[in-house]
Design an enzyme around this catalytic site. Structure first.
Site: not given
Ligand code: MRU
Length: 368
Positions: A53-55, A106, A221, A262, A272-273
């Site tokens: 996970r994470g962009a 996703r 996270q 994201d 973002n999250k």
């Molecule tokens: O749902 P996730 O854990 O994939 O969400 C991740 C985030 O919101 C991060 O902040 C984002 O992807 C940036 S990662 C460098």
């Protein structure tokens, strides 16, 4: 060598080139398990369930996955009896199907479709420009070059995050208190992370930051991943619940907030999250600079504003009992569980990219 988070990449291609190895993030921090994935369905599932996970990490996984898909298609073509003239069309039809399938894993992180698109476009261009004696040979050569392209995306991610960190370092000073949300760390990229790159690089240079990270309900996270990876690398990190950030900012202990992203819209709104926009509002109130760290691959100029960004909704169980031994909510309660929110650009002090810093995006838009 003992397996440690500090000496593993979040995602990589296996030595034999036949699978993608990922740290299974659903098991952290209790267990450091590495998964080896080669089937498209398993890679899709890993992205969908946040094992990876994470962009940026999703983008790299998608690029490697496109290479594996192309390799499978070409292996099939070596053994089946289709006439050669049909091989080109069938190769690209199946590659497009692999891309479309992966893109559904996703919806919010644009890095996923950015990476699958880049891989497809690369393959089309290489095929057209480098014809061999027959289509099958051209397909085989194209697949080999797709491997190099996927590994380029992987290398670029490491370099990009490092440069984001260097750019961000120009905005802070020694001893600062820095707050982050969710995990925009090494585990969300390959190394360094985006929002955490400033923390890792500052640590190497003796900046002695006091890092604060919140838990990030509902999937934790922040506590499971960010607190774990920063503490494992010896950084001074303090964990707080999501509802404690404003009071911490009020004490004056936070000099800057750094978060990941994201998707960046053309007007500078950023997704973002979930919970990021609340932090930005509190930061504005208490005069704390609010920085969004984003590789330029996260900028999506096709989205005019944050309203155009699709926000993923996830299962109610994540809120009611996924991380608890017993239910923490009444059975069948209605649940609102968006995975991301949009921070309005006027709340953002700057967006930090590898190509430079976009100051005051609310006024200036995305000018890079
Ligand atoms: O749902 P996730 O854990 O994939 O969400 C991740 C985030 O919101 C991060 O902040 C984002 O992807 C940036 S990662 C460098």
């Amino acid at each position: 060598m003992t397996r440690k988070i500090t000496n593993l990449d979040t995602v990589c291609l296996s030595k034999d080139g036949g699978s993608i190895e990922i740290i299974d993030q659903t098991k952290l921090p209790g267990r450091l398990r590495v998964l080896s994935l080669s089937r498209q369905e398993d890679i899709w599932h890993a992205i969908n369930t946040l094992q990876v996970r994470g962009a940026p990490a999703i983008g790299v996984t998608a690029a490697l996955s496109m290479y594996l898909a192309a390799k499978n298609i070409s292996n099939d073509q070596k053994t089946n009896g289709n006439p050669d003239h049909m091989k080109k069309e069938r190769f690209f039809t199946r590659l497009a199907a692999a891309k479309n399938y992966l893109n559904t894993a996703r919806p919010t992180a644009v890095n996923l479709s950015w990476a699958t698109d880049r891989m497809e476009q690369f393959a089309i261009k290489y095929f057209e420009e480098n014809p061999a004696k027959d289509n099958l040979t051209t397909v085989i050569n194209t697949v080999e070059k797709m491997k190099t392209e996927a590994l380029t995306i992987y290398d670029e991610d490491i370099a990009t995050c490092k440069t984001i960190g260097e750019n961000a370092l120009s905005l802070v000073k020694k001893g600062d208190g820095l707050l982050t949300h969710c995990n925009a760390g090494k585990l969300a990229a390959i190394r360094y992370g985006t929002a955490t790159a400033v923390m890792y690089l500052g640590h190497e240079k003796g900046y002695d930051f006091k890092i604060y990270c919140d838990e990030t309900r509902p999937l934790m996270q922040g506590s499971r991943l960010t607190a774990f990876e920063l503490a494992s690398s010896g950084l001074d990190v303090t964990l707080l619940c999501d509802n404690m950030s404003a009071s911490l900012m009020k004490t004056g202990k936070i000099n800057a907030v750094f978060v990941g992203c994201d998707r960046v819209a053309a007007n500078g709104d950023t997704a973002n999250k979930i919970g990021t926009s609340l932090l930005a509002l509190a930061a504005k109130k208490y005069g704390v600079p609010f920085y969004v760290c984003a590789p330029t691959s996260t900028i999506d100029l096709k989205c005019k504003t944050g309203d155009d960004i699709i926000i993923e909704e996830r299962l109610p169980e994540e809120v009611t009992h996924m991380w608890f031994d017993r239910h923490m909510a009444p059975d069948n309660i209605k649940v609102y569980n968006p995975s991301f929110d949009v921070t309005d650009s006027d709340l953002i002090t700057a967006i930090i990219t590898e190509k430079g810093i976009i100051n005051d995006p609310g006024k200036n838009g995305i000018n890079i």
